[in-house]
Scaffold this motif. Structure first.
Motif, PDB file in Angstrom:
ATOM      1  N   LEU A 171       0.851  -1.184   0.000  1.00 14.24           N
ATOM      2  CA  LEU A 171       0.000   0.000   0.000  1.00 14.24           C
ATOM      3  C   LEU A 171       0.884   1.231   0.000  1.00 14.24           C
ATOM      4  N   LEU A 172       0.541   2.205  -0.812  1.00 17.60           N
ATOM      5  CA  LEU A 172       1.192   3.509  -0.791  1.00 17.60           C
ATOM      6  C   LEU A 172       0.122   4.523  -0.425  1.00 17.60           C
ATOM      7  N   LEU A 173       0.328   5.220   0.690  1.00 20.68           N
ATOM      8  CA  LEU A 173      -0.719   6.041   1.275  1.00 20.68           C
ATOM      9  C   LEU A 173      -0.239   7.451   1.592  1.00 20.68           C
ATOM     10  N   GLU A 174      -1.178   8.351   1.613  1.00 19.83           N
ATOM     11  CA  GLU A 174      -0.930   9.717   2.064  1.00 19.83           C
ATOM     12  C   GLU A 174      -0.530   9.707   3.542  1.00 19.83           C
ATOM     13  N   PRO A 175       0.527  10.410   3.926  1.00 20.43           N
ATOM     14  CA  PRO A 175       0.874  10.488   5.356  1.00 20.43           C
ATOM     15  C   PRO A 175      -0.036  11.491   6.065  1.00 20.43           C
ATOM     16  N   LEU A 176      -0.455  11.143   7.262  1.00 24.34           N
ATOM     17  CA  LEU A 176      -1.233  12.051   8.095  1.00 24.34           C
ATOM     18  C   LEU A 176      -0.312  12.693   9.128  1.00 24.34           C
ATOM     19  N   ALA A 177      -0.722  13.815   9.666  1.00 30.27           N
ATOM     20  CA  ALA A 177       0.131  14.575  10.589  1.00 30.27           C
ATOM     21  C   ALA A 177       0.395  13.781  11.868  1.00 30.27           C
ATOM     22  N   ALA A 178       1.658  13.457  12.111  1.00 30.96           N
ATOM     23  CA  ALA A 178       2.019  12.614  13.255  1.00 30.96           C
ATOM     24  C   ALA A 178       1.594  13.236  14.576  1.00 30.96           C
ATOM     25  N   GLU A 179       1.608  14.575  14.649  1.00 30.89           N
ATOM     26  CA  GLU A 179       1.257  15.223  15.913  1.00 30.89           C
ATOM     27  C   GLU A 179      -0.217  15.060  16.258  1.00 30.89           C
ATOM     28  N   ASN A 180      -1.028  14.620  15.290  1.00 26.49           N
ATOM     29  CA  ASN A 180      -2.455  14.425  15.532  1.00 26.49           C
ATOM     30  C   ASN A 180      -2.808  12.989  15.895  1.00 26.49           C
ATOM     31  N   GLN A 181      -1.800  12.104  15.896  1.00 20.55           N
ATOM     32  CA  GLN A 181      -2.079  10.688  16.140  1.00 20.55           C
ATOM     33  C   GLN A 181      -2.364  10.430  17.612  1.00 20.55           C
TER      34      GLN A 181
END
Length: 364
Positions: A128-138
């Protein structure tokens, strides 16, 4: 497409192939060329069932995304993942369901740029190749979340479940199992539950009444699964916990890691989340308030929702099934953060069992 020649490992990705992929998705223009791809580790929040890395992208000329996520079959494989078909489920989720879910639900999903799997003599391999989400929001499973954050998460869940309300007969979901483990796997998973519970019980001091309830859950395990597989079923996430969620500043909730997606009563996701994710134990009135909020949201979104007593019954069943997931998973988890997550999850599930507002009717 010749499925034997598609990239299925991170090492097979070339700048030329990635350039073509990015152009197809409109991520770069036709004059921009990718020069290099470097994989870097993502840290200790990457989960346990796949190899997950950042792909850092360098360009010959022009600009484009400098980082995406690659999710790959572990180097050593996974017999459990192959048994449960986790890799195929997540790939098919992004290919079949995610496009319509993005339009119909408030639950946010990362963009998928590539989702493929291939059967081999050693099992299924996927990429899977996916858009990264903001790590600070995890979210952080070990820290837990507040009541208000839980309410936001349940609102997003209600949107997911309402979108696929009573989907048991729909052809486009026929590839999904009923419950995260699959009704056809109930007996072997019951055996794993029994063995894992015996090991845990021998190593931990547990109140006799709690132990008796868990013994009963082991004995009734196939029936507990069946009770959550009767209409109205929805598509569920299956592993809806804080490590897999992102809370943005504009109050959106995003979910990743769809390997456990399945068909079941949506309250399973709710119970799983509330059991594992709170920063402090829920008092009875706050638990009932959150369950009522979820049910009200289902109705606001156009479904009949649940009779509240039925909701409590399904919630109680789901708490025992959540305990089963984590006690089974703890057996083979190596030392590290995921071992801590399992230890914390088992403890929280035990406490949730002890605080249940009612017990499954199967126990009477």
């Amino acid at each position: 497409m010749d499925r034997n020649n598609i990239p299925i490992h991170v090492e097979e990705l070339t700048p030329r192939w990635m350039t073509r992929l990015f152009r197809e998705h409109g991520l770069i223009d036709n004059l921009t060329t990718i020069r290099q791809i470097n994989a870097t580790k993502i840290g200790n929040m990457a989960g346990a069932n796949s190899d997950v890395v950042f792909l850092n992208i360098g360009y010959e000329d022009g600009i484009g995304p400098t980082k995406i996520i690659a999710k790959n079959t572990p180097k050593l494989g996974s017999s459990v993942a192959n048994f449960q078909r986790w890799f195929e489920r997540e790939v098919d989720f992004y290919r079949v369901l995610a496009p319509s879910l993005r339009k119909a639900s408030s639950l946010v999903l990362p963009q998928s740029y590539y989702a493929e799997y291939r059967e081999t003599e050693h099992g299924t391999e996927h990429l899977l190749l996916l858009e990264p989400l903001a790590a600070e929001n995890q979210g952080d499973q070990l820290q837990g979340c507040s009541y208000d954050e839980a309410k936001r998460a349940l609102g997003a869940l209600a949107s997911l479940h309402a979108t696929y309300w009573d989907c048991s007969d729909e052809k486009h979901t026929s590839w999904l199992p009923y419950t995260t483990v699959g009704l056809h796997n109930a007996k072997p998973v019951q055996n794993a539950f029994r063995n894992a519970w015996k090991l845990y019980e021998q190593s931990t001091e547990i109140a006799p009444v709690t132990a008796r309830l868990i013994d009963q859950a082991v004995d009734d395990y196939p029936n507990l699964l069946q009770s959550l597989s009767t209409p109205p079923v929805s598509i569920i996430h299956g592993d809806f916990r804080l490590d897999n969620l992102f809370f943005s500043e504009d109050f959106e909730v995003a979910a990743i890691d769809w390997q456990f997606t399945a068909k079941a009563r949506g309250i399973y996701d709710v119970a799983y989340f509330l059991t594992l994710s709170m920063d402090k134990e829920l008092e009875s009135d706050k638990l009932l308030s959150l369950l009522s909020f979820y049910n009200t949201e289902l109705k606001r979104l156009g479904t009949p929702g649940y009779l509240f007593q039925e909701l409590l019954e399904n919630y109680s069943t789901s708490v025992f099934l959540t305990f089963a997931v984590f006690v089974i998973g703890s057996v083979a988890t190596p030392p590290g953060r995921m071992a801590e997550v399992h230890e914390s999850g088992i403890y929280r599930a035990r406490r949730a069992i002890e605080a249940l507002p009612s017990l499954p009717s199967l126990f009477s």
